[in-house]
Design a protein around this motif. Structure first.
Motif, short mmCIF file in Angstrom:
data_model
loop_
_atom_site.label_atom_id
_atom_site.label_comp_id
_atom_site.label_asym_id
_atom_site.label_seq_id
_atom_site.Cartn_x
_atom_site.Cartn_y
_atom_site.Cartn_z
N GLU A 172 0.80 -1.23 0.00
CA GLU A 172 0.00 0.00 0.00
C GLU A 172 0.83 1.28 0.00
OE1 GLU A 172 -3.39 2.30 2.62
OE2 GLU A 172 -2.96 0.21 3.04
N THR B 101 -5.94 2.17 -0.74
CA THR B 101 -6.39 0.78 -0.58
C THR B 101 -7.39 0.34 -1.64
OG1 THR B 101 -8.08 1.57 0.95
CG2 THR B 101 -6.03 0.77 1.91
N ILE C 218 -1.04 -9.71 -3.23
CA ILE C 218 -1.35 -8.54 -2.41
C ILE C 218 -0.83 -8.80 -1.00
CG2 ILE C 218 -3.18 -7.03 -1.56
CD1 ILE C 218 -3.16 -7.03 -4.54
N TYR D 143 -1.07 -7.57 2.77
CA TYR D 143 -1.95 -6.76 3.59
C TYR D 143 -1.51 -6.69 5.04
CZ TYR D 143 -5.79 -5.57 0.53
OH TYR D 143 -6.57 -5.01 -0.44
N ASP D 144 -1.82 -5.54 5.65
CA ASP D 144 -1.72 -5.37 7.09
C ASP D 144 -3.08 -5.76 7.67
OD1 ASP D 144 -1.68 -4.53 9.68
OD2 ASP D 144 -1.39 -2.40 9.24
N ASP E 165 -5.90 -3.49 9.22
CA ASP E 165 -6.71 -2.59 8.41
C ASP E 165 -8.18 -2.73 8.77
OD1 ASP E 165 -7.48 -2.43 4.83
OD2 ASP E 165 -7.90 -1.03 6.46
N GLN F 96 -10.73 -3.98 6.08
CA GLN F 96 -10.19 -5.13 5.35
C GLN F 96 -11.18 -5.73 4.35
OE1 GLN F 96 -9.74 -8.78 7.53
NE2 GLN F 96 -7.82 -9.29 6.56
N THR G 11 -11.79 -3.46 1.47
CA THR G 11 -10.61 -3.46 0.62
C THR G 11 -10.57 -4.71 -0.24
OG1 THR G 11 -9.38 -2.18 2.25
CG2 THR G 11 -8.08 -3.35 0.61
N VAL H 263 -3.12 -13.59 -1.71
CA VAL H 263 -3.04 -12.60 -0.63
C VAL H 263 -2.11 -13.09 0.48
CG1 VAL H 263 -4.35 -11.21 1.03
CG2 VAL H 263 -5.41 -11.90 -1.14
N SER I 60 -1.13 -12.36 4.41
CA SER I 60 -1.55 -11.68 5.64
C SER I 60 -0.38 -11.67 6.60
CB SER I 60 -2.74 -12.42 6.26
OG SER I 60 -3.15 -11.75 7.43
N ASP J 205 3.44 -4.04 9.13
CA ASP J 205 3.22 -3.73 7.73
C ASP J 205 4.46 -4.24 6.98
OD1 ASP J 205 5.25 -1.88 8.25
OD2 ASP J 205 3.87 -0.18 8.39
#
Length: 498
Positions: free
Chosen positions: A176, A198, A217, A219-220, A223, A226, A229, A245, A247, A253
């Protein structure tokens, strides 16, 4: 330098060339400032965050000095008009007249297009929050507004330097933020971009699709939005791209994870990324109770739009079966819910690009929008004389309707703020083009506003009369004398109007 900039034709194409040149010079100004002794705090901040000297130079990171007019004085010495700097999003107009620098006492991240042309800037407040910008201390990051050359949803940070690596690896890793991009990149993961926000757009997906069909992707999980997003990632499904994805652990982050755990552990995370469908389902199961009817309905309502995007019938069938087994609901009921959204308005992604309309907007309507964007007072004046329906083009009518609403609520009606309310590309394009129209002199502005209002009223009257004439012809053909009498009376009343 910008030779004879103020003497050049103020046409749109020429102005766009000027905006690129201004941003190029601003990039150099900020980069040079980072090397100055007054920027020691900013330089120290970047180094503490693990950003190396070569990375700073490669991405032309910079520093906006702690002055209200640092950039203004730089461009004033080059003979550049401040109104042009405002169009580039680099300065802001004061209520009392004059301008001041948009970015002050901040680390600067230039944003480049795939041709390495500077489009705009991201600016990070120094941790202490001191200086002229301290009143805006809550805004850790501020960014350039959308301009004639910069539209956030059309670009990806770092793609100018990572695109060849993405093509070679046949995979793009998407994070991001700026630092989330820089930390992995300088440690060797070059096939990476940052989304500049996002909500992923279809244009960004298509931009990546030029280089690869495979997306990871990162991701944090902290978020708060989420699920919202994750919905935007369906644009990759629409483009028939493979999405996985990653995680990260809570509180991490990509930037922090790489610094704390090392690049090899980060690579393992990317290698073991989960498919979008599985990841989204797990996220939903952790939020809604899958054993309760309401929970099942919520999960299905989020998963079915993703399934609906699949163009491959076999994949779609398999995912329906899998969702059915996970929810412990018969397939026929899943299919019934799917039919409710299939082809209807129940599922239209906010970022899905609308069909492009021909650029044949009524010039009077376009000019009046520009004048309203220039000065909030013009909006109330136009509102007294015209209704959104008096703007014959659907696009301009939508824009004016929103401007009237925002003005009534006392909200900001700048071009960049206005664009954020619309997903249609044609509307964003019109708003951006309006800001690039030639300036109207103060002595002529009042007369021009009056002329625009009069012209639109006249045009609206013509359209109404044409419609009435058509209805009169129809009434005559059908022999409907009562309706014919009313239509003729209405037509005569319109004819008396000026």
């Amino acid at each position: 330098d910008l030779p004879q900039m103020q003497k050049q034709d103020p046409g749109v194409s020429n102005l766009i060339t000027q905006l690129y040149k201004i941003n190029e010079l601003a990039t150099s100004f900020y980069a040079d400032n980072l090397s100055a002794s007054s920027a020691s705090q900013a330089k120290s901040y970047l180094l503490k965050r693990g950003i190396k000297e070569e990375t700073i130079k490669l991405f032309k990171l910079g520093f906006a000095p702690d002055k209200w007019d640092g950039l203004i004085n730089y461009f004033r010495a080059k003979g550049v008009s401040l109104s042009l700097l405002e169009k580039a999003g680099l300065v802001l107009a004061k209520g009392s007249g004059g301008y001041y620098d948009r970015f002050r006492n901040r680390v600067i991240f230039p944003i480049f297009d795939i041709k390495s042309r500077s489009l705009g800037f991201g600016a990070r407040l120094l941790p202490e929050g001191t200086g002229t910008d301290s009143g805006n201390a809550q805004a850790k990051y501020i960014n350039s507004p959308e301009t004639g050359i910069y539209i956030k949803g059309r670009n990806l940070y770092g793609l100018n330097l990572s695109k060849d690596y993405i093509r070679d690896a046949d995979c793009a890793i998407v994070v991001e933020g700026y630092l989330d991009f820089l930390a992995p990149f300088q440690e060797g993961i070059k096939n990476i971009v940052a989304s500049l926000g996002t909500a992923f757009t279809q244009e960004q997906a298509r931009l990546l699709k030029r280089y690869t069909h495979n997306i990871v992707i990162v991701y944090d999980p902290d978020d708060a939005g989420q699920i919202a997003t994750l919905r935007t990632l369906d644009v990759f499904i629409e483009e028939e791209m493979d999405v996985r994805v990653v995680s990260l652990p809570r509180g991490f982050d990509p930037d922090l994870f790489v610094r704390k755990e090392g690049i090899e552990v980060f690579k393992d995370k990317v290698k073991n990324a989960q498919g979008l469908f599985d990841y989204k389902l797990e996220a939903l199961k952790s939020r809604f109770n899958i054993k309760e009817a309401q929970g099942k309905a919520k999960i299905a309502s989020e998963m079915l739009p993703t399934i609906n995007r699949l163009k491959n019938a076999i994949l779609k069938s398999e995912y329906i079966k899998f969702l059915s087994s996970q929810l412990n609901v018969e397939e026929q009921y899943i299919l019934q819910e799917l039919k409710k959204i299939k082809g209807g308005k129940a599922y239209q992604d906010i970022n899905q690009a609308a069909p492009k309309k021909p650029a044949n907007i009524n010039p009077t309507e376009k000019l009046l929008i520009k004048l309203m964007l220039d000065e909030a007072g013009t909006i109330s004046r136009v509102k007294e004389e015209l209704k959104p329906g008096d703007f014959q083009d659907e696009i301009t009518s939508k824009i004016v309707s929103l401007m009237f609403d925002l003005a009534g609520q006392g909200k900001n009606i700048g071009a960049s703020n206005l664009i954020n309310y619309f997903s249609e590309e044609a509307i964003s394009r019109l708003i951006s083009e309006s800001t690039l129209m030639p300036e109207v002199s103060l002595e002529n502005k009042e007369r021009i506003i009056d002329d625009c209002i009069t012209r639109l009223k006249s045009d609206r009257l013509k359209v109404k009369k044409q419609h009435l004439q058509e209805e009169i012809t129809t009434a005559q053909r059908l022999g409907n004398d009562a309706k014919l009498h009313l239509l003729i009376e209405e037509f005569n009343n319109l004819t008396k109007m000026r």
